[in-house]
Design a protein around this motif. Structure first.
Motif, mmCIF file in Angstrom:
data_model
loop_
_atom_site.group_PDB
_atom_site.id
_atom_site.type_symbol
_atom_site.label_atom_id
_atom_site.label_comp_id
_atom_site.label_asym_id
_atom_site.label_seq_id
_atom_site.Cartn_x
_atom_site.Cartn_y
_atom_site.Cartn_z
ATOM 1 N N THR A 1 0.814 -1.216 0.000
ATOM 2 C CA THR A 1 0.000 0.000 0.000
ATOM 3 C C THR A 1 0.847 1.266 0.000
ATOM 4 O OG1 THR A 1 -1.812 -1.105 1.156
ATOM 5 C CG2 THR A 1 -1.741 1.296 1.303
ATOM 6 N N ALA A 2 1.938 1.279 0.781
ATOM 7 C CA ALA A 2 2.711 2.502 0.992
ATOM 8 C C ALA A 2 3.781 2.747 -0.060
ATOM 9 C CB ALA A 2 3.368 2.455 2.374
ATOM 10 N N GLN A 3 4.115 1.762 -0.865
ATOM 11 C CA GLN A 3 5.217 1.892 -1.824
ATOM 12 C C GLN A 3 5.068 3.140 -2.692
ATOM 13 O OE1 GLN A 3 5.163 -0.973 -5.210
ATOM 14 N NE2 GLN A 3 3.297 -1.795 -4.282
ATOM 15 N N GLY A 4 6.205 3.798 -2.917
ATOM 16 C CA GLY A 4 6.214 4.984 -3.764
ATOM 17 C C GLY A 4 5.965 6.291 -3.055
ATOM 18 N N PRO B 1 7.940 -3.659 -2.351
ATOM 19 C CA PRO B 1 8.171 -4.901 -1.598
ATOM 20 C C PRO B 1 9.398 -5.667 -2.093
ATOM 21 C CG PRO B 1 5.845 -4.650 -2.073
ATOM 22 C CD PRO B 1 6.542 -3.543 -2.817
ATOM 23 N N SER B 2 9.646 -5.632 -3.389
ATOM 24 C CA SER B 2 10.784 -6.373 -3.945
ATOM 25 C C SER B 2 12.129 -5.759 -3.577
ATOM 26 C CB SER B 2 10.667 -6.442 -5.475
ATOM 27 O OG SER B 2 10.658 -5.131 -6.033
ATOM 28 N N GLU B 3 12.111 -4.502 -3.156
ATOM 29 C CA GLU B 3 13.363 -3.812 -2.804
ATOM 30 C C GLU B 3 13.734 -3.990 -1.339
ATOM 31 O OE1 GLU B 3 13.383 0.034 -5.764
ATOM 32 O OE2 GLU B 3 11.962 0.055 -4.083
ATOM 33 N N SER B 4 12.788 -4.402 -0.517
ATOM 34 C CA SER B 4 13.020 -4.546 0.922
ATOM 35 C C SER B 4 13.681 -5.888 1.223
ATOM 36 C CB SER B 4 11.690 -4.442 1.676
ATOM 37 O OG SER B 4 11.876 -4.564 3.065
ATOM 38 N N LYS B 5 14.824 -5.857 1.928
ATOM 39 C CA LYS B 5 15.627 -7.062 2.135
ATOM 40 C C LYS B 5 15.523 -7.653 3.532
ATOM 41 C CE LYS B 5 17.058 -6.485 -2.051
ATOM 42 N NZ LYS B 5 16.436 -7.281 -3.128
ATOM 43 N N TYR B 6 15.028 -6.879 4.504
ATOM 44 C CA TYR B 6 14.934 -7.366 5.880
ATOM 45 C C TYR B 6 13.861 -6.564 6.614
ATOM 46 C CZ TYR B 6 18.505 -3.669 5.785
ATOM 47 O OH TYR B 6 19.210 -2.523 5.513
ATOM 48 N N TRP C 1 11.653 -4.004 8.476
ATOM 49 C CA TRP C 1 11.700 -2.544 8.621
ATOM 50 C C TRP C 1 12.644 -1.880 7.613
ATOM 51 C CZ3 TRP C 1 8.439 0.028 12.059
ATOM 52 C CH2 TRP C 1 7.782 -0.775 12.997
ATOM 53 N N ASP C 2 13.015 -2.591 6.565
ATOM 54 C CA ASP C 2 13.827 -2.011 5.493
ATOM 55 C C ASP C 2 12.879 -1.337 4.512
ATOM 56 O OD1 ASP C 2 15.775 -1.397 3.599
ATOM 57 O OD2 ASP C 2 15.740 -3.418 2.712
ATOM 58 N N TYR C 3 12.496 -0.084 4.839
ATOM 59 C CA TYR C 3 11.387 0.555 4.145
ATOM 60 C C TYR C 3 11.767 1.763 3.276
ATOM 61 C CZ TYR C 3 8.325 -2.132 7.300
ATOM 62 O OH TYR C 3 7.685 -3.125 7.989
ATOM 63 N N TYR C 4 12.855 2.445 3.578
ATOM 64 C CA TYR C 4 13.126 3.716 2.917
ATOM 65 C C TYR C 4 14.373 3.670 2.044
ATOM 66 C CZ TYR C 4 9.974 5.905 6.399
ATOM 67 O OH TYR C 4 8.902 6.253 7.185
ATOM 68 N N LYS C 5 14.337 4.421 0.952
ATOM 69 C CA LYS C 5 15.551 4.688 0.188
ATOM 70 C C LYS C 5 15.741 6.211 0.141
ATOM 71 C CE LYS C 5 13.004 3.830 -4.147
ATOM 72 N NZ LYS C 5 12.978 2.986 -5.362
ATOM 73 N N LEU C 6 16.976 6.635 0.349
ATOM 74 C CA LEU C 6 17.291 8.062 0.456
ATOM 75 C C LEU C 6 17.216 8.747 -0.905
ATOM 76 C CD1 LEU C 6 18.272 10.381 2.321
ATOM 77 C CD2 LEU C 6 20.616 9.715 1.721
#
Length: 412
Positions: free
Chosen positions: A278-281, A377-382, A384-389
């Motif tokens: 839901t939150a992606q992007g 979802p495909s970018e999250s590896k562990y 709470w791995d939720y953000y990219k800078l």
């Protein structure tokens, strides 16, 4: 002889009184700890819609800081007390007056809910106590509503607007529509972001204000979709923000490819609650991310051991500001409010939360802010791995410049 003796006695008494004056002044000076205890009150939302953004997390963060400081300052114990303001300004103001007048509280922490924070900041000024705001965001707290007894620490609506607004304007998102929570924080967030959008050459296509406790965003989403806006900005927080994002997802707004959903205040607990599907992007601005570096990860590990979740910027701000407050009491040699405030402005903050952070005369704590995008979802590896800078915003660019301030403490 009796008159001479009387005259000599009078002169002697006057001399003693003169000698005693410095000692009397010393006894009335603010040195030392009042009532032999430094007392911190955490005034927060323990059960309402903002409890996940404050509540037990803020209490835990403050208590962690006290524990890590050693539990004492200047040889006196540090005590933490807690109250639920129920998101009612009158309840918060009454409790703050009781704490300062009766319970000898020195500093009130957290203060989520902007109307609550503004009300309690004024009580702190009236009673010569200290209020440190981490939960609330209204930039009025260091603008027209500033006080010499309050500090706005973690973030504010101006910084959120500058970060998210400019980031999306640079992507070509020029037409904006606002879904705004109808209370002080939402109004401030919309106003600050709209100003950034217009300054960047964009325009506001429309806006709608929704009741703070609304559960049905359907009609609002239809208005947003029909506005032709490039960016739909949700100016709100808490469970009502989560519901708005879910509604946007359900209505296909976030999947259309035509509109970008901007969360003007997003807590990592919100993302966790919604899930990445839901939150992606979502594009957001934040003061703290648990996975930023080794120091943030170390603090977050300790916090998670106590709370069962990762900390967000409010938790991190509550810890950092409480630690800074206690260091200022130590340096000032007293818990007297103005002496402590002076030391808090004098001493820079360099910890896991901020590097070389400073408190300005208007009470604004200036530090770097960060623009993030929520991962797929495909970018999250562990966990709470939720953000990219996306971008780092230097502190001197993140917050309202003093040249634009309406704070009387600045103009004086």
């Amino acid at each position: 002889m009796p008159r001479l003796a009387s005259s000599a006695l009078t002169r002697a008494l006057l001399a003693c009184a003169t000698l005693a004056l410095p000692f009397a002044a010393l006894a009335q000076s603010p040195a030392g700890i009042s009532k032999d205890v430094v007392k911190i009150g955490v005034l927060t939302d323990m059960s309402g819609q903002f409890s996940h953004e404050a509540g037990e997390g803020s209490v835990t963060a403050v208590k962690m800081a006290v524990e890590d400081f050693g539990g004492k300052v200047l040889g006196k114990p540090i005590e933490v007390i807690v109250a639920d303001h129920q998101n009612k300004t009158e309840v918060a103001v009454a409790k703050a007056k009781e704490w300062f007048d009766v319970d000898n509280v020195d500093m009130i922490a957290n203060l989520i809910n902007s109307a609550v924070a503004i009300g309690v900041a004024n009580v702190a000024k009236e009673k010569n106590g200290i209020a440190i705001v981490n939960g609330s965001g209204s930039s009025r707290l260091t603008n027209d509503a500033c006080t010499p007894n309050s500090i706005h620490y973690a973030y504010d609506t101006y910084a959120l607007a500058v970060g998210t607004g400019n980031a999306l304007i640079k992507e070509g998102k020029k037409r904006w529509f606002f879904l705004t929570a109808d209370y002080a924080f939402g109004h401030a967030l919309e106003a600050d972001t709209a100003a950034v959008v217009k300054a960047g050459g964009g325009q506001v296509a429309g806006s709608v204000r929704y009741p703070i406790n609304t559960l049905d965003h359907g009609s609002f989403m239809l208005q947003a979709q029909g506005s032709g806006a490039d960016a739909v900005a949700v100016a709100g927080s808490g469970t009502v923000f989560i519901n708005a994002v879910k509604a946007a997802h359900d209505f296909g707004l976030t999947n259309s490819g035509k509109q970008t959903l901007a969360g003007l205040l997003v807590w990592i607990t919100d993302v966790h609650s919604m899930g990445l599907d839901t939150a992606q992007g979502l594009v957001l601005t934040n003061a703290f991310y648990w996975d930023r570096d080794e120091e943030t990860r170390a603090f977050s590990k300790k916090f998670e051991a106590k709370m069962g979740r990762k900390p967000h910027m409010g938790d991190a701000g509550d810890y950092s500001s409480t630690m800074h407050y206690l260091k200022a009491v130590q340096a000032a040699g007293t818990d007297e409010a103005q002496a402590v405030m002076a030391k808090m402005r004098e001493i820079k903050v360099s910890d896991f939360f901020a590097k070389n952070g400073v408190i300005r005369p208007d009470g604004r704590f200036v530090h770097d802010m960060y623009v993030y995008q929520v991962k797929k979802p495909s970018e999250s590896k562990y966990p709470w791995d939720y953000y990219k800078l996306v971008q780092v915003i230097p502190g001197d660019q993140a917050f309202r410049p003093l040249s634009e301030s309406k704070c009387p403490l600045v103009k004086s």
